[in-house]
Every structure is written in C-alpha cells, then in structure tokens.
Design a protein around this motif. Structure first.
Motif, mmCIF file in Angstrom:
data_model
loop_
_atom_site.group_PDB
_atom_site.id
_atom_site.type_symbol
_atom_site.label_atom_id
_atom_site.label_comp_id
_atom_site.label_asym_id
_atom_site.label_seq_id
_atom_site.Cartn_x
_atom_site.Cartn_y
_atom_site.Cartn_z
ATOM 1 N N TRP A 200 0.864 -1.187 0.000
ATOM 2 C CA TRP A 200 0.000 0.000 0.000
ATOM 3 C C TRP A 200 0.889 1.222 0.000
ATOM 4 O O TRP A 200 1.822 1.317 0.790
ATOM 5 C CB TRP A 200 -0.902 0.035 1.217
ATOM 6 N N PRO A 201 0.627 2.159 -0.920
ATOM 7 C CA PRO A 201 -0.401 2.070 -1.980
ATOM 8 C C PRO A 201 0.001 1.048 -3.042
ATOM 9 O O PRO A 201 1.156 0.624 -3.060
ATOM 10 C CB PRO A 201 -0.418 3.486 -2.555
ATOM 11 N N GLU A 205 1.323 3.712 -7.734
ATOM 12 C CA GLU A 205 0.728 4.861 -7.051
ATOM 13 C C GLU A 205 1.673 5.333 -5.967
ATOM 14 O O GLU A 205 2.154 4.550 -5.151
ATOM 15 C CB GLU A 205 -0.627 4.484 -6.447
#
Length: 207
Positions: A200-201, A205
């Motif tokens: 994450w992300p 991203e």
C-alpha cells in the motif's frame, strides 16, 4: 544539539514533528507541581477501551522517596541518565479485577490504553518545551514492591521528563547516545494493503 526531523516527518504537525527522546537532562531543572499536573491531565484525557482508563502513575520527582526506589533498580544502561531528569512517571496499568471485582477485563487492551496515555504525556511535554524519554530498563517487580503497587496493577515503564542538559556534564557513553541517527523502518515494511504482504499504496501509485 537539535535533532532535525528525518525524511517523512517534516509534514507532521507539532509537537509530533519535533518529538524525540534525549538522554541528557539538566539535573538542576525542576518542574512545578502545576506543570506535572498538566502532564498528568494529558494522560487522563487519552482514549481508552470503554472509557476504562486502566492506567496509573507514580510521580517520582528527583530527590523524592519514590525516585529513590526507582533509581535503586535501574538497569546499568539507564542508571547514568534517568536520575538526571526532573521527574519520572512510573507507569502501571490494571491487568486484573480489584478486590471488589472492578476493572481488569482485558489485559491486552489495558496495555494498549496505557501506551496511548504515555504517548499523550510525551507530546504534552514537547508542547511545554520539555522532553520525555520512555524506558523499560529497570526491575519492574522490585519497583512495584518498593512503591506498594497493588497486585492487580502491573508496572511497565518509566517516562523521564525534563529540560535538555549540557553534554559536557555527562560521560562520553551518554553523549554518544545523543548522536545516534534517528531512523525508522520504511512504510513499505510496516504497512499492508489489500491483504497482509500486499503493498500500500498499490504499485504505480505514490504517496
């Protein structure tokens, strides 16, 4: 010496951004009872599971009887710097019901809640122009016995609080402790996304 925030901390709000844990305290500095009370109010208003507020603190001001009990049982690594702090808050949390059957329903949450209360103290200290250094290097059982802590509470840590001291007043070992680089594990090692181990992300991203 002032520690500048490490990368990633520069966007945090104060006093999160400038909080750190020095180990060189001014051994002549004292806190007023009003100042200590403000620190304790910060802990008092920390969140807790079901508003149980399982935390408790022993105020060990430098030179007090409780301070003498604590300093007798510090680890070798902490014996040089902890006694110089203006005050040490010895932390405890309720891990079992009291004699009337109240409290102590979840030992795990009691530990969690005490951690939040302690964090509130450290941030309040920084907001007051002070520094706090949490530590666990002492004989908790001996300190609990010496302070008369009830069996349904567990002593866990100390929070040394005071003003920065002069590095020339302490041994070289303690000066070196101040010079250690501040570093944290990267978010990629501690944060998970769609499932444990998923980034994450997501890839591609950026934060």
């Amino acid at each position: 010496m002032d520690h500048a925030p490490m990368p990633g901390a520069e966007h945090l709000a104060e006093p999160l951004r400038s909080r750190w844990s020095p180990s060189i305290f001014d051994d002549q500095h004292r806190l007023t009872h009003e100042q200590i009370g403000t620190l304790l109010h910060a802990a008092q208003w920390a969140p807790s599971s079901g508003n149980s507020q399982p935390w408790a603190f022993v105020v060990a001001e430098r030179g007090s009887a409780s301070h003498d009990v604590l300093t007798q049982h510090l680890s070798r690594g902490n014996a040089g710097w902890v006694p110089r702090a203006s005050v040490v808050l010895v932390t405890a949390t309720q891990v079992a019901p009291d004699e009337d059957g109240n409290g102590g329903r979840s030992e795990a949450l009691a530990h969690y809640d005490l951690g939040q209360a302690a964090a509130h103290v450290t941030l309040q200290a920084r907001a007051m122009g002070l520094h706090a250094h949490q530590f666990g290097g002492f004989d908790q059982a001996a300190v609990a016995a010496g302070l008369g802590v009830p069996a349904h509470y567990r002593v866990l840590s100390g929070i040394a609080i005071g003003a920065r001291g002069n590095p020339d007043d302490v041994p070289e070992r303690d000066r070196e402790r101040e010079q250690r680089p501040r570093a944290r594990r990267p978010l990629a090692e501690i944060v998970h996304g769609a499932a444990w181990g998923e980034p994450w992300p997501p890839p591609g991203e950026a934060l």
